[in-house]
Design a protein around this motif. Structure first.
Motif, PDB file in Angstrom:
ATOM      1  N   GLU A 351      -4.269  -4.891   0.433  1.00 35.86           N
ATOM      2  CA  GLU A 351      -4.237  -6.385  -0.362  1.00 35.86           C
ATOM      3  C   GLU A 351      -4.573  -6.259  -1.717  1.00 35.86           C
ATOM      4  O   GLU A 351      -4.341  -6.715  -2.461  1.00 35.86           O
ATOM      5  CB  GLU A 351      -4.759  -7.287   0.764  1.00 35.86           C
ATOM      6  CG  GLU A 351      -4.059  -7.649   1.850  1.00 35.86           C
ATOM      7  CD  GLU A 351      -2.609  -8.026   1.630  1.00 35.86           C
ATOM      8  OE1 GLU A 351      -2.304  -8.976   0.688  1.00 35.86           O
ATOM      9  OE2 GLU A 351      -1.672  -7.529   2.273  1.00 35.86           O
ATOM     10  N   ARG A 352      -5.865  -5.418  -1.696  1.00 35.85           N
ATOM     11  CA  ARG A 352      -6.354  -5.119  -3.100  1.00 35.85           C
ATOM     12  C   ARG A 352      -5.332  -4.305  -4.146  1.00 35.85           C
ATOM     13  O   ARG A 352      -5.326  -4.836  -5.045  1.00 35.85           O
ATOM     14  CB  ARG A 352      -7.878  -4.285  -2.992  1.00 35.85           C
ATOM     15  CG  ARG A 352      -8.474  -4.270  -4.145  1.00 35.85           C
ATOM     16  CD  ARG A 352      -9.673  -3.188  -4.099  1.00 35.85           C
ATOM     17  NE  ARG A 352     -10.460  -3.446  -2.841  1.00 35.85           N
ATOM     18  CZ  ARG A 352     -11.568  -2.752  -2.419  1.00 35.85           C
ATOM     19  NH1 ARG A 352     -11.606  -1.471  -2.716  1.00 35.85           N
ATOM     20  NH2 ARG A 352     -11.959  -2.741  -1.137  1.00 35.85           N
ATOM     21  N   VAL A 353      -4.904  -3.572  -3.557  1.00 41.83           N
ATOM     22  CA  VAL A 353      -3.909  -2.956  -4.320  1.00 41.83           C
ATOM     23  C   VAL A 353      -2.533  -3.778  -4.710  1.00 41.83           C
ATOM     24  O   VAL A 353      -2.156  -3.667  -5.943  1.00 41.83           O
ATOM     25  CB  VAL A 353      -3.355  -1.527  -3.846  1.00 41.83           C
ATOM     26  CG1 VAL A 353      -2.208  -0.920  -4.558  1.00 41.83           C
ATOM     27  CG2 VAL A 353      -4.350  -0.552  -3.404  1.00 41.83           C
ATOM     28  N   ARG A 354      -2.340  -4.577  -3.936  1.00 42.85           N
ATOM     29  CA  ARG A 354      -1.233  -5.597  -4.179  1.00 42.85           C
ATOM     30  C   ARG A 354      -1.568  -6.523  -5.289  1.00 42.85           C
ATOM     31  O   ARG A 354      -0.752  -7.015  -5.907  1.00 42.85           O
ATOM     32  CB  ARG A 354      -0.903  -6.390  -2.850  1.00 42.85           C
ATOM     33  CG  ARG A 354       0.240  -5.392  -1.922  1.00 42.85           C
ATOM     34  CD  ARG A 354       0.591  -6.322  -0.654  1.00 42.85           C
ATOM     35  NE  ARG A 354       1.331  -5.406   0.080  1.00 42.85           N
ATOM     36  CZ  ARG A 354       0.976  -5.113   1.173  1.00 42.85           C
ATOM     37  NH1 ARG A 354      -0.313  -5.372   1.806  1.00 42.85           N
ATOM     38  NH2 ARG A 354       2.004  -4.591   2.076  1.00 42.85           N
ATOM     39  N   LEU A 360       4.384  -3.412  -6.961  1.00 45.85           N
ATOM     40  CA  LEU A 360       4.447  -2.371  -5.913  1.00 45.85           C
ATOM     41  C   LEU A 360       4.951  -2.533  -4.530  1.00 45.85           C
ATOM     42  O   LEU A 360       4.508  -3.395  -4.069  1.00 45.85           O
ATOM     43  CB  LEU A 360       2.986  -1.339  -5.628  1.00 45.85           C
ATOM     44  CG  LEU A 360       2.840  -0.471  -5.162  1.00 45.85           C
ATOM     45  CD1 LEU A 360       3.516   0.804  -5.570  1.00 45.85           C
ATOM     46  CD2 LEU A 360       1.466  -0.113  -4.850  1.00 45.85           C
ATOM     47  N   ARG A 361       5.807  -1.595  -3.891  1.00 46.45           N
ATOM     48  CA  ARG A 361       6.449  -1.792  -2.756  1.00 46.45           C
ATOM     49  C   ARG A 361       5.588  -1.150  -1.825  1.00 46.45           C
ATOM     50  O   ARG A 361       5.878   0.202  -1.504  1.00 46.45           O
ATOM     51  CB  ARG A 361       8.111  -1.762  -2.613  1.00 46.45           C
ATOM     52  CG  ARG A 361       8.794  -2.706  -3.643  1.00 46.45           C
ATOM     53  CD  ARG A 361      10.071  -2.189  -3.656  1.00 46.45           C
ATOM     54  NE  ARG A 361      10.421  -0.939  -4.411  1.00 46.45           N
ATOM     55  CZ  ARG A 361      11.474  -0.487  -4.718  1.00 46.45           C
ATOM     56  NH1 ARG A 361      12.528  -1.105  -4.216  1.00 46.45           N
ATOM     57  NH2 ARG A 361      11.725   0.638  -5.352  1.00 46.45           N
ATOM     58  N   LEU A 362       4.576  -1.717  -1.215  1.00 45.84           N
ATOM     59  CA  LEU A 362       3.770  -1.153  -0.390  1.00 45.84           C
ATOM     60  C   LEU A 362       3.722  -1.233   1.235  1.00 45.84           C
ATOM     61  O   LEU A 362       3.866  -2.659   1.431  1.00 45.84           O
ATOM     62  CB  LEU A 362       2.322  -1.281  -0.729  1.00 45.84           C
ATOM     63  CG  LEU A 362       1.140  -0.423  -0.187  1.00 45.84           C
ATOM     64  CD1 LEU A 362       0.034  -0.572  -1.040  1.00 45.84           C
ATOM     65  CD2 LEU A 362       0.697  -1.002   1.234  1.00 45.84           C
ATOM     66  N   ILE A 413      -7.847  10.170  -3.551  1.00 44.26           N
ATOM     67  CA  ILE A 413      -8.384   9.362  -4.614  1.00 44.26           C
ATOM     68  C   ILE A 413      -9.526   8.364  -4.083  1.00 44.26           C
ATOM     69  O   ILE A 413      -9.104   7.838  -2.867  1.00 44.26           O
ATOM     70  CB  ILE A 413      -7.170   8.472  -5.084  1.00 44.26           C
ATOM     71  CG1 ILE A 413      -5.998   9.660  -5.534  1.00 44.26           C
ATOM     72  CG2 ILE A 413      -7.416   7.665  -6.222  1.00 44.26           C
ATOM     73  CD1 ILE A 413      -6.468  10.472  -6.853  1.00 44.26           C
ATOM     74  N   ALA A 414     -10.648   7.843  -4.759  1.00 41.72           N
ATOM     75  CA  ALA A 414     -11.343   6.826  -4.547  1.00 41.72           C
ATOM     76  C   ALA A 414     -10.689   5.649  -4.538  1.00 41.72           C
ATOM     77  O   ALA A 414      -9.761   5.110  -5.116  1.00 41.72           O
ATOM     78  CB  ALA A 414     -12.538   6.839  -5.614  1.00 41.72           C
ATOM     79  N   TRP A 415     -11.073   4.591  -3.324  1.00 35.28           N
ATOM     80  CA  TRP A 415     -10.246   3.399  -3.261  1.00 35.28           C
ATOM     81  C   TRP A 415     -10.346   2.533  -4.583  1.00 35.28           C
ATOM     82  O   TRP A 415      -9.351   1.951  -4.810  1.00 35.28           O
ATOM     83  CB  TRP A 415     -11.205   2.539  -2.105  1.00 35.28           C
ATOM     84  CG  TRP A 415     -11.045   2.970  -0.920  1.00 35.28           C
ATOM     85  CD1 TRP A 415     -10.471   4.050  -0.253  1.00 35.28           C
ATOM     86  CD2 TRP A 415     -11.815   2.489   0.211  1.00 35.28           C
ATOM     87  NE1 TRP A 415     -10.542   4.229   0.832  1.00 35.28           N
ATOM     88  CE2 TRP A 415     -11.371   3.354   1.496  1.00 35.28           C
ATOM     89  CE3 TRP A 415     -12.842   1.425   0.552  1.00 35.28           C
ATOM     90  CZ2 TRP A 415     -11.757   3.035   2.716  1.00 35.28           C
ATOM     91  CZ3 TRP A 415     -13.167   1.322   1.944  1.00 35.28           C
ATOM     92  CH2 TRP A 415     -12.871   1.917   3.158  1.00 35.28           C
ATOM     93  N   ASP A 416     -11.397   2.634  -5.459  1.00 33.93           N
ATOM     94  CA  ASP A 416     -11.464   1.935  -6.677  1.00 33.93           C
ATOM     95  C   ASP A 416     -10.554   2.344  -7.629  1.00 33.93           C
ATOM     96  O   ASP A 416     -10.170   1.527  -8.579  1.00 33.93           O
ATOM     97  CB  ASP A 416     -12.856   1.805  -7.417  1.00 33.93           C
ATOM     98  CG  ASP A 416     -13.876   1.078  -6.549  1.00 33.93           C
ATOM     99  OD1 ASP A 416     -13.501   0.194  -5.698  1.00 33.93           O
ATOM    100  OD2 ASP A 416     -14.879   1.295  -6.465  1.00 33.93           O
ATOM    101  N   ALA A 417     -10.114   3.558  -7.534  1.00 30.71           N
ATOM    102  CA  ALA A 417      -9.125   4.096  -8.623  1.00 30.71           C
ATOM    103  C   ALA A 417      -7.717   4.259  -8.128  1.00 30.71           C
ATOM    104  O   ALA A 417      -6.758   4.550  -8.767  1.00 30.71           O
ATOM    105  CB  ALA A 417      -9.641   5.405  -8.829  1.00 30.71           C
ATOM    106  N   LEU A 418      -7.438   3.848  -6.833  1.00 37.06           N
ATOM    107  CA  LEU A 418      -6.016   3.918  -6.077  1.00 37.06           C
ATOM    108  C   LEU A 418      -5.096   3.244  -6.737  1.00 37.06           C
ATOM    109  O   LEU A 418      -3.892   3.837  -7.143  1.00 37.06           O
ATOM    110  CB  LEU A 418      -6.189   3.364  -4.680  1.00 37.06           C
ATOM    111  CG  LEU A 418      -4.800   3.566  -4.031  1.00 37.06           C
ATOM    112  CD1 LEU A 418      -4.638   4.961  -3.963  1.00 37.06           C
ATOM    113  CD2 LEU A 418      -5.216   3.054  -2.583  1.00 37.06           C
TER     114      LEU A 418
END
Length: 429
Positions: A351-354, A360-362, A413-418
């Motif tokens: 959800e953070r990435v979205r 992005l289609r995740l 990859i670190a979560w914050d940089a994903l």
């Protein structure tokens, strides 16, 4: 044993693997029409039968043979709409949208219904995108409709596969003079006409020009031509249209036999045709109908429009292999999570990435599963990348990013940089 339930013949399901191409086409058209200043209108798919009898014409094939008509519980005769123009005119009249000379540039999309013999590219439930313009009577708006379709063909990559045919039907008075001359000519050679054309000669003689029968086509070679009966107003209008198309660099052919299948057309008629679809050669067609609004009870109001068949355009894109790669791929990234703790973290991380990458289609794995089974689902999804989140990654607050389509080595990859990393990967991919 009971018969299995099936769709009605000629009315087809559009399956999940097919809908992405439909959505692609629909989005292309809607964006283009928005850019040209057209507004969407949505009408019911069921109308009173009288609407179509008055607009299309009682002696047309559509009204006589093809409409789905039934009585409702009140005893009213209702019809599933066989085309969109009549319903759109009814809507603008009912809501006063053209009163006081208001210009309306409208478009619609949806299913139409005709009881025809189903074949490739021709179905009993089919879908159209239609455009209608009211209270603009010059050749400039006719040209705009053709220019925007020409632009659409370019955006879809099918411009080289379609050709524009034009004709002018003149005013109703000019058509009446031409109809009389055509009937006189054909009546003198009645025995040489096919049976269907003989019937049309009595009910709708201009439709004889539309025949596919080779013997009747031979008779028509020496038949009177509409261009010789055009009134001066229609002639000037047609010359103005051609001049604009010449300026825009749009090639066209004058087809004196082009009449369209509906009674309401006048002056300009046009069709975009192709030889890539066999017998179903028309992909978009329309023209001017300056008398229709008045015929349906309104004040004199000019009108012009077109309709394009979605099924045929889809068939064109498939036949010409003009399907963008991203249409076939419905998922960009597939997130695999192993263990309950990782699943909880995966939900929050996705959800953070979205939030950061809304386009992005995740897809996040659902239903748990082993490492092998989740990766099998990731690959089947068509995703470019799989994200790996297990106990080790959870402890370090990192995620594995594994290319699935040969784009390099797996990375951590670190979560914050994903989100930033995926943005770069997807653009490059």
């Amino acid at each position: 044993m009971s018969k299995s339930l099936q769709a009605i013949r000629g009315m087809n399901d559009t399956l999940p693997e097919q809908t992405p191409l439909w959505r692609y086409l629909e989005s292309k058209v809607s964006r283009l029409l928005d850019n040209y200043g057209y507004k969407q209108i949505r009408m019911p798919i069921v109308e009173f039968t009288e609407l179509f009898k008055r607009s299309i014409g009682e002696v047309t094939d559509i009204v006589e043979k093809e409409m789905y008509t039934f009585e409702d519980r009140n005893g009213d005769s209702l019809t599933l709409r066989p085309e969109g123009t009549a319903a759109c005119v009814r809507a603008v009249l009912e809501h006063g949208l053209t009163g006081g000379g208001q210009v309306q540039k409208l478009w619609y999309i949806g299913p139409m219904f005709r009881h025809e013999r189903p074949q490739k590219g021709r179905y009993r439930q089919f879908h159209q995108i239609g455009v209608e313009v009211f209270n603009l009577d010059g050749p400039d708006i006719d040209a705009e409709l053709i220019v925007l379709t020409w632009r659409l063909w370019g955006e879809l990559g099918i411009r080289d596969a379609v050709k524009l045919e034009l004709n002018s039907l003149g005013t109703s008075e000019a058509r009446a003079r031409y109809r009389a001359a055509l009937v006189e000519y054909l009546s003198s050679r009645l025995g040489e006409l096919d049976e269907d054309s003989q019937r049309r000669l009595k009910s709708n003689p201009l439709r004889v020009l539309d025949t596919k029968n080779a013997d009747t086509q031979a008779v028509l070679v020496d038949a009177p031509k509409m261009v010789d009966y055009l009134d001066e107003e229609s002639r000037v209008h047609f010359e103005g249209l051609k001049a604009r198309l010449d300026t825009a660099g749009i090639p066209y052919t004058i087809n004196p036999k082009l009449v369209r299948g509906l009674d309401y057309y006048s002056k300009t008629v046009f069709e975009w045709v192709t030889d890539k679809l066999g017998a179903q050669g028309t992909v978009c067609a329309g023209g001017r109908y300056d008398g229709l609004v008045e015929q349906m009870g309104g004040k004199p109001t000019s009108g012009v429009g077109f309709a394009m068949g979605i099924e045929r355009l889809i068939l064109m894109l498939e036949t010409l292999e003009q399907i963008p790669e991203e249409i076939a791929r419905q998922v960009d990234v597939y997130l695999c999570a192993f263990g309950e703790a990782a699943e909880l973290a995966a939900l929050a991380l996705s959800e953070r990435v979205r939030d950061q990458l809304p386009n992005l289609r995740l897809q996040i794995n659902a239903g748990a599963g082993s490492f092998k089974s989740q990766f099998k689902k990731a690959d089947k999804s068509g995703a470019l990348y799989a994200l790996i989140l297990g106990d080790d990654e959870l402890a370090q607050q990192v995620v594995g990013v594994k290319p699935l389509r040969g784009q390099g080595e797996q990375q951590t990859i670190a979560w914050d940089a994903l989100a930033e990393h995926l943005a770069t990967c997807i653009v490059q991919g």
